[in-house]
Design a protein around this motif. Structure first.
Motif, PDB file in Angstrom:
ATOM      1  N   ALA A  14       0.848  -1.192   0.000  1.00  0.00           N
ATOM      2  CA  ALA A  14       0.000   0.000   0.000  1.00  0.00           C
ATOM      3  C   ALA A  14       0.888   1.249   0.000  1.00  0.00           C
ATOM      4  N   ALA A  15       1.964   1.218  -0.797  1.00  0.00           N
ATOM      5  CA  ALA A  15       2.926   2.320  -0.833  1.00  0.00           C
ATOM      6  C   ALA A  15       2.242   3.608  -1.268  1.00  0.00           C
ATOM      7  N   ASP A  16       2.557   4.663  -0.581  1.00  0.00           N
ATOM      8  CA  ASP A  16       2.026   5.979  -0.901  1.00  0.00           C
ATOM      9  C   ASP A  16       2.879   6.575  -2.022  1.00  0.00           C
ATOM     10  N   LEU A  17       2.261   6.852  -3.170  1.00  0.00           N
ATOM     11  CA  LEU A  17       3.012   7.361  -4.319  1.00  0.00           C
ATOM     12  C   LEU A  17       3.668   8.702  -4.031  1.00  0.00           C
ATOM     13  N   LYS A  18       3.078   9.513  -3.162  1.00  0.00           N
ATOM     14  CA  LYS A  18       3.684  10.802  -2.809  1.00  0.00           C
ATOM     15  C   LYS A  18       4.992  10.569  -2.047  1.00  0.00           C
ATOM     16  N   VAL A  19       5.003   9.599  -1.157  1.00  0.00           N
ATOM     17  CA  VAL A  19       6.215   9.289  -0.401  1.00  0.00           C
ATOM     18  C   VAL A  19       7.302   8.798  -1.364  1.00  0.00           C
ATOM     19  N   LEU A  20       6.924   7.937  -2.309  1.00  0.00           N
ATOM     20  CA  LEU A  20       7.884   7.458  -3.295  1.00  0.00           C
ATOM     21  C   LEU A  20       8.453   8.615  -4.104  1.00  0.00           C
ATOM     22  N   ALA A  21       7.588   9.532  -4.523  1.00  0.00           N
ATOM     23  CA  ALA A  21       8.030  10.697  -5.297  1.00  0.00           C
ATOM     24  C   ALA A  21       8.944  11.586  -4.464  1.00  0.00           C
ATOM     25  N   ASP A  22       8.606  11.785  -3.205  1.00  0.00           N
ATOM     26  CA  ASP A  22       9.434  12.615  -2.324  1.00  0.00           C
ATOM     27  C   ASP A  22      10.833  12.026  -2.145  1.00  0.00           C
ATOM     28  N   GLN A  23      10.943  10.713  -2.208  1.00  0.00           N
ATOM     29  CA  GLN A  23      12.231  10.045  -2.040  1.00  0.00           C
ATOM     30  C   GLN A  23      12.982   9.856  -3.363  1.00  0.00           C
ATOM     31  N   GLY A  24      12.367  10.286  -4.471  1.00  0.00           N
ATOM     32  CA  GLY A  24      13.012  10.193  -5.774  1.00  0.00           C
ATOM     33  C   GLY A  24      12.815   8.884  -6.501  1.00  0.00           C
ATOM     34  N   TYR A  25      11.819   8.103  -6.096  1.00  0.00           N
ATOM     35  CA  TYR A  25      11.575   6.811  -6.723  1.00  0.00           C
ATOM     36  C   TYR A  25      10.388   6.826  -7.684  1.00  0.00           C
ATOM     37  N   ASP A  26       9.930   7.981  -8.078  1.00  0.00           N
ATOM     38  CA  ASP A  26       8.767   8.056  -8.957  1.00  0.00           C
ATOM     39  C   ASP A  26       9.144   7.911 -10.428  1.00  0.00           C
ATOM     40  N   ASN A  27      10.404   8.144 -10.769  1.00  0.00           N
ATOM     41  CA  ASN A  27      10.857   8.037 -12.146  1.00  0.00           C
ATOM     42  C   ASN A  27      11.821   6.862 -12.236  1.00  0.00           C
ATOM     43  N   LEU A  28      11.334   5.739 -12.715  1.00  0.00           N
ATOM     44  CA  LEU A  28      12.127   4.512 -12.732  1.00  0.00           C
ATOM     45  C   LEU A  28      13.372   4.659 -13.606  1.00  0.00           C
ATOM     46  N   GLY A  29      13.238   5.318 -14.756  1.00  0.00           N
ATOM     47  CA  GLY A  29      14.388   5.519 -15.638  1.00  0.00           C
ATOM     48  C   GLY A  29      15.492   6.300 -14.957  1.00  0.00           C
ATOM     49  N   LYS A  30      15.120   7.360 -14.257  1.00  0.00           N
ATOM     50  CA  LYS A  30      16.095   8.185 -13.534  1.00  0.00           C
ATOM     51  C   LYS A  30      16.720   7.381 -12.386  1.00  0.00           C
ATOM     52  N   PHE A  31      15.911   6.593 -11.717  1.00  0.00           N
ATOM     53  CA  PHE A  31      16.379   5.777 -10.594  1.00  0.00           C
ATOM     54  C   PHE A  31      17.407   4.745 -11.069  1.00  0.00           C
ATOM     55  N   LEU A  32      17.149   4.107 -12.206  1.00  0.00           N
ATOM     56  CA  LEU A  32      18.029   3.059 -12.711  1.00  0.00           C
ATOM     57  C   LEU A  32      19.241   3.601 -13.464  1.00  0.00           C
ATOM     58  N   ASP A  33      19.207   4.887 -13.825  1.00  0.00           N
ATOM     59  CA  ASP A  33      20.254   5.484 -14.643  1.00  0.00           C
ATOM     60  C   ASP A  33      21.639   5.367 -14.019  1.00  0.00           C
ATOM     61  N   LYS A  34      21.763   5.590 -12.744  1.00  0.00           N
ATOM     62  CA  LYS A  34      23.075   5.619 -12.084  1.00  0.00           C
ATOM     63  C   LYS A  34      23.310   4.388 -11.203  1.00  0.00           C
ATOM     64  N   THR A  35      22.706   3.275 -11.568  1.00  0.00           N
ATOM     65  CA  THR A  35      22.851   2.068 -10.759  1.00  0.00           C
ATOM     66  C   THR A  35      23.781   1.081 -11.440  1.00  0.00           C
ATOM     67  N   LEU A  36      24.149   0.064 -10.730  1.00  0.00           N
ATOM     68  CA  LEU A  36      25.006  -0.979 -11.270  1.00  0.00           C
ATOM     69  C   LEU A  36      24.246  -2.278 -11.475  1.00  0.00           C
ATOM     70  N   PHE A  37      22.921  -2.178 -11.635  1.00  0.00           N
ATOM     71  CA  PHE A  37      22.132  -3.375 -11.874  1.00  0.00           C
ATOM     72  C   PHE A  37      22.609  -4.034 -13.163  1.00  0.00           C
TER      73      PHE A  37
END
Length: 60
Positions: A14-37
């Motif tokens: 039941a994740a709150d989308l506002k909380v995710l956005a506030d933490q920077g997790y609302d844009n998956l492309g941006k989140f994955l851009d600087k990762t080593l996955f």
């Protein structure tokens, strides 16, 4: 993002989308851009890598 959490079973479903956005997790492309996955290697490159590895194993 919410559906990803539900499918993976990670985090609160039941994740709150506002909380995710506030933490920077609302844009998956941006989140994955600087990762080593690990990402899939292009088939052509993979074949070259396997061929080279086989040569090394054979002692060439």
């Amino acid at each position: 993002m919410k559906s990803m959490l539900r499918r993976l079973g990670a985090g609160p479903t039941a994740a709150d989308l506002k909380v995710l956005a506030d933490q920077g997790y609302d844009n998956l492309g941006k989140f994955l851009d600087k990762t080593l996955f690990q990402q899939a290697v292009a088939p052509r490159l993979k074949k070259r890598m396997v061929d080279e590895f086989e040569k090394i194993k054979a002692g060439c």
